[in-house]
Design an enzyme around this catalytic site. Structure first.
Site, PDB file in Angstrom:
ATOM      1  N   HIS A   1      -3.926 -29.718   4.946  1.00 32.25           N
ATOM      2  CA  HIS A   1      -3.489 -29.053   6.178  1.00 32.25           C
ATOM      3  C   HIS A   1      -2.070 -28.507   6.040  1.00 32.25           C
ATOM      4  O   HIS A   1      -1.207 -28.755   6.887  1.00 32.25           O
ATOM      5  CB  HIS A   1      -3.617 -29.982   7.370  1.00 32.25           C
ATOM      6  CG  HIS A   1      -5.023 -30.393   7.656  1.00 32.25           C
ATOM      7  ND1 HIS A   1      -6.059 -29.498   7.802  1.00 32.25           N
ATOM      8  CD2 HIS A   1      -5.586 -31.625   7.797  1.00 32.25           C
ATOM      9  CE1 HIS A   1      -7.186 -30.142   8.032  1.00 32.25           C
ATOM     10  NE2 HIS A   1      -6.936 -31.433   8.027  1.00 32.25           N
TER      11      HIS A   1
ATOM     12  N   GLY B   1       2.349  21.048 -16.381  1.00 35.32           N
ATOM     13  CA  GLY B   1       3.112  20.904 -17.608  1.00 35.32           C
ATOM     14  C   GLY B   1       2.785  19.777 -18.553  1.00 35.32           C
ATOM     15  O   GLY B   1       2.124  19.938 -19.585  1.00 35.32           O
TER      16      GLY B   1
ATOM     17  N   LYS C   1       5.712  23.644  -8.363  1.00 34.97           N
ATOM     18  CA  LYS C   1       4.711  24.064  -9.340  1.00 34.97           C
ATOM     19  C   LYS C   1       3.323  24.211  -8.721  1.00 34.97           C
ATOM     20  O   LYS C   1       2.593  25.141  -9.027  1.00 34.97           O
ATOM     21  CB  LYS C   1       4.672  23.118 -10.541  1.00 34.97           C
ATOM     22  CG  LYS C   1       4.581  21.645 -10.209  1.00 34.97           C
ATOM     23  CD  LYS C   1       4.862  20.813 -11.457  1.00 34.97           C
ATOM     24  CE  LYS C   1       4.960  19.338 -11.126  1.00 34.97           C
ATOM     25  NZ  LYS C   1       5.432  18.548 -12.281  1.00 34.97           N
TER      26      LYS C   1
ATOM     27  N   LYS D   1      -8.661  16.098   3.131  1.00 37.79           N
ATOM     28  CA  LYS D   1      -9.088  16.701   4.393  1.00 37.79           C
ATOM     29  C   LYS D   1     -10.393  17.471   4.196  1.00 37.79           C
ATOM     30  O   LYS D   1     -11.278  17.460   5.061  1.00 37.79           O
ATOM     31  CB  LYS D   1      -7.996  17.639   4.911  1.00 37.79           C
ATOM     32  CG  LYS D   1      -8.411  18.416   6.159  1.00 37.79           C
ATOM     33  CD  LYS D   1      -7.287  19.278   6.703  1.00 37.79           C
ATOM     34  CE  LYS D   1      -7.736  20.040   7.941  1.00 37.79           C
ATOM     35  NZ  LYS D   1      -6.647  20.809   8.572  1.00 37.79           N
TER      36      LYS D   1
ATOM     37  N   ARG E   1      12.461 -36.452  14.407  1.00 39.64           N
ATOM     38  CA  ARG E   1      12.763 -36.864  13.041  1.00 39.64           C
ATOM     39  C   ARG E   1      12.584 -38.374  12.884  1.00 39.64           C
ATOM     40  O   ARG E   1      12.196 -38.861  11.821  1.00 39.64           O
ATOM     41  CB  ARG E   1      14.185 -36.435  12.669  1.00 39.64           C
ATOM     42  CG  ARG E   1      14.526 -36.598  11.189  1.00 39.64           C
ATOM     43  CD  ARG E   1      15.729 -35.748  10.828  1.00 39.64           C
ATOM     44  NE  ARG E   1      15.486 -34.361  11.149  1.00 39.64           N
ATOM     45  CZ  ARG E   1      14.800 -33.504  10.377  1.00 39.64           C
ATOM     46  NH1 ARG E   1      14.315 -33.927   9.225  1.00 39.64           N
ATOM     47  NH2 ARG E   1      14.610 -32.278  10.746  1.00 39.64           N
TER      48      ARG E   1
ATOM     49  N   ARG F   1      10.226  20.858  -9.470  1.00 37.91           N
ATOM     50  CA  ARG F   1      10.052  20.521  -8.053  1.00 37.91           C
ATOM     51  C   ARG F   1       9.020  21.442  -7.395  1.00 37.91           C
ATOM     52  O   ARG F   1       8.376  21.063  -6.417  1.00 37.91           O
ATOM     53  CB  ARG F   1      11.381  20.614  -7.310  1.00 37.91           C
ATOM     54  CG  ARG F   1      12.334  19.457  -7.599  1.00 37.91           C
ATOM     55  CD  ARG F   1      13.526  19.505  -6.665  1.00 37.91           C
ATOM     56  NE  ARG F   1      14.347  18.292  -6.771  1.00 37.91           N
ATOM     57  CZ  ARG F   1      15.252  17.936  -5.880  1.00 37.91           C
ATOM     58  NH1 ARG F   1      15.460  18.693  -4.811  1.00 37.91           N
ATOM     59  NH2 ARG F   1      15.966  16.837  -6.036  1.00 37.91           N
TER      60      ARG F   1
ATOM     61  N   ASP G   1       7.599  12.414  -4.742  1.00 32.47           N
ATOM     62  CA  ASP G   1       6.656  13.487  -5.061  1.00 32.47           C
ATOM     63  C   ASP G   1       6.421  14.342  -3.811  1.00 32.47           C
ATOM     64  O   ASP G   1       6.254  13.815  -2.716  1.00 32.47           O
ATOM     65  CB  ASP G   1       5.336  12.872  -5.537  1.00 32.47           C
ATOM     66  CG  ASP G   1       4.501  13.833  -6.361  1.00 32.47           C
ATOM     67  OD1 ASP G   1       4.602  15.042  -6.127  1.00 32.47           O
ATOM     68  OD2 ASP G   1       3.745  13.349  -7.218  1.00 32.47           O
TER      69      ASP G   1
END
Length: 543
Positions: A294, A36, A67, A139, A464, A65, A127
């Site tokens: 680093h 289309g 075609k 394929k 820490r 949906r 799709d």
């Protein structure tokens, strides 16, 4: 072997490049078949085209949906031309072969990127016929060529023209068709992954079946598709092999979108460190320089211009800056280029470079210079200047650890002042700066700052307390005074000893998450030493 291409089926949602492709095919004597919207565009260009509905003698239906789901399409794609039985079957049914398929799929990925995407919007962009045709053609690659990306159009046309010149037959070779088939299967796989991951994290809303609500945000099965960009010379060490991949739809302004302006090939470690530097620097808005070694920042500073930001960042730890990665968040000018070219560095990153700056840098032929266009960052769904990906992923033995990206941005209203002494406006600005730097330092992280400049950084220690000591030692080695500085800690102080170390070094204010069982002991220590302390309520571990 060259496969002659005489009939092509074109059905695309993205029409970019289609006019040029279609005109080129017709010029080579190829008959066009289309659906289309694509057929309408081809006719508007004055090209002869057969609609699929004419080919199948069956109308498009169900709002498009259905075609191309028809034997005259799929038999034409799947028939092996070297099989007499296949050819006889086609002849018996009056079906002709299709030699070239050009399909790109409905824009599902772009649709779900819209935060207002409804369930109906998402479903309608799944799709069906497109992937089916792609799989059929791929394929049967020995008999059919399949094209899935506009970026392939020119190469296909050029190859067909060359074949016609050399073999008097417009077509593609076995190796070219095989390569296109692999690309088609990759595209279908990528497409299906996007659909399954999006839908598996959401459910239809009870109030309106057309809307979506997010559940955990984590799909039941984690699958991602990455595209190989290049092999690397080696991995972290010379005995390891490595390669660079990117997401199929990389976030704008991310490292894999960089353009290398000059220099040697980037190594595995270059890329890892460059990503750390870029992630840090892009989180600032004022002209800022970040130097990384680093994977840890060893100097960060903001100023009125890039040159002054670089000078301040370099002063934090000149020893570690040697052979480091330098990143800027503003265009690099000639003056700054002259300054950075005086030191040895592995990689230089900026959003852009002035022509004069590039002339200066060209004298350092081995220096890797990257430009990363970050103008599109504002359009990223998160709207965050440091947004690069929705997920942070770490590989562990036979598994993955996946978490949302750490994009928490600190605001002054979020701070809770817990000491008798209140921080001044200048201290609050420096605390905010130090906190932003600490977010990009490996834990345990301690960062001294003053006047939008890092003065000492302690990173990646098991204790820490040790990070606090190292940070102060670093500043002493760089001959930077810590008197009146502020300190950011990426997590709470479990005891007062770490706090005493930074105060002894000269800190006058501290920012930390809070949340320790001994918070009150630490607060009392701060009051005893007459410094200001604020809690963020947020931790920034970075492992």
């Amino acid at each position: 072997m060259i496969l002659p291409i005489r009939r092509a089926l074109l059905s695309v949602s993205d029409k970019d490049g289609l006019p040029e492709l279609a005109k080129g095919l017709v010029a080579l004597g190829v008959q066009l078949i289309s659906t289309g919207g694509t057929a309408a565009l081809l006719r508007s260009l004055g090209l002869d085209v057969t609609e699929v509905s004419e080919l199948t003698a069956f109308p498009e239906m169900l709002d498009g949906r259905v075609k191309t789901l028809h034997p005259k399409v799929h038999a034409g794609l799947l028939a092996r031309k070297n099989s007499p039985e296949h050819m006889a079957s086609l002849q018996a049914e009056g079906i002709q072969t299709i030699d070239l398929l050009v399909v790109n799929l409905y824009p599902f990925e772009q649709t779900i990127a819209n935060k207002d995407c409804s369930l109906e919007d998402a479903i309608e962009q799944i799709d069906i016929g497109g992937p089916a045709m792609l799989r059929s053609a791929a394929k049967n690659w020995q008999s059919v060529a399949v094209v899935t990306h506009a970026s392939q159009y020119q190469h296909v046309l050029s190859s067909m023209l060359l074949a016609k010149t050399e073999h008097d037959c417009a077509g593609l070779s076995d190796s070219q068709r095989f390569e296109l088939a692999v690309s088609a299967f990759e595209r279908v796989s990528e497409y299906d992954i996007a659909i399954s991951q999006f839908l598996s994290t959401r459910k239809p809303s009870q109030e309106a079946s057309q809307s979506l609500s997010q559940e955990s945000g984590f799909p039941a099965r984690w699958t991602q598709s990455f595209i190989k960009l290049q092999d690397l010379r080696y991995g972290e060490n010379p005995h390891q092999t490595a390669a660079l991949y990117r997401e199929s739809m990389p976030a704008p302004g991310s490292l894999v979108t960089a353009q290398q302006m000059q220099g040697k090939e980037l190594s595995f470690n270059n890329l890892a460190d460059a990503d750390a530097a870029w992630a840090c620097v892009r989180s600032f808005t004022a002209p800022t320089c970040v130097i990384v070694k680093h994977a840890n920042p060893c100097g960060v500073a903001s100023a009125d211009d890039c040159h002054d930001a670089y000078a301040k960042a370099f002063a934090c730890d000149p020893t570690s800056a040697f052979g480091g990665i330098i990143a800027f968040n503003h265009e690099l000018d000639e003056r700054t280029a002259l300054a950075v070219s005086q030191q040895f560095l592995e990689v230089l990153i900026a959003p852009a470079y002035s022509p004069k700056a590039l002339e200066v840098l060209a004298a350092k032929a081995n220096m890797r210079v990257l430009a990363i266009d970050c103008r599109a960052i504002a359009s990223h769904p998160t709207g965050s200047p440091d947004a690069t990906s929705d997920w942070d992923i770490k590989r562990i033995g036979s598994g993955l650890l996946i978490q949302s990206a750490d994009r928490h941005d600190l605001h002054t209203k979020d701070l809770r002042i817990v000491t008798k002494r209140k921080p001044s406006a200048q201290q609050l600005a420096d605390l905010s700066f130090a906190w932003r730097v600490a977010k990009f330092v490996k834990s345990n992280a301690i960062v001294f700052c003053k006047d939008q400049q890092s003065l000492g950084i302690g990173a990646g220690q098991m204790s820490r307390l040790d990070s606090a000591r190292i940070a102060s030692i670093k500043s002493e080695a760089a001959k930077l005074s810590l008197v009146g500085s502020v300190v950011a800690s990426d997590a709470f102080f479990p005891f007062r000893d770490g706090l005493d170390v930074v105060i002894d070094a000269g800190a006058s204010a501290v920012i930390q998450p809070g949340g320790s069982l001994r918070d009150q002991e630490v607060i009392q220590a701060a009051d005893e030493r007459d410094i200001a302390m604020v809690f963020t309520g947020v931790r920034h571990f970075r492992h």
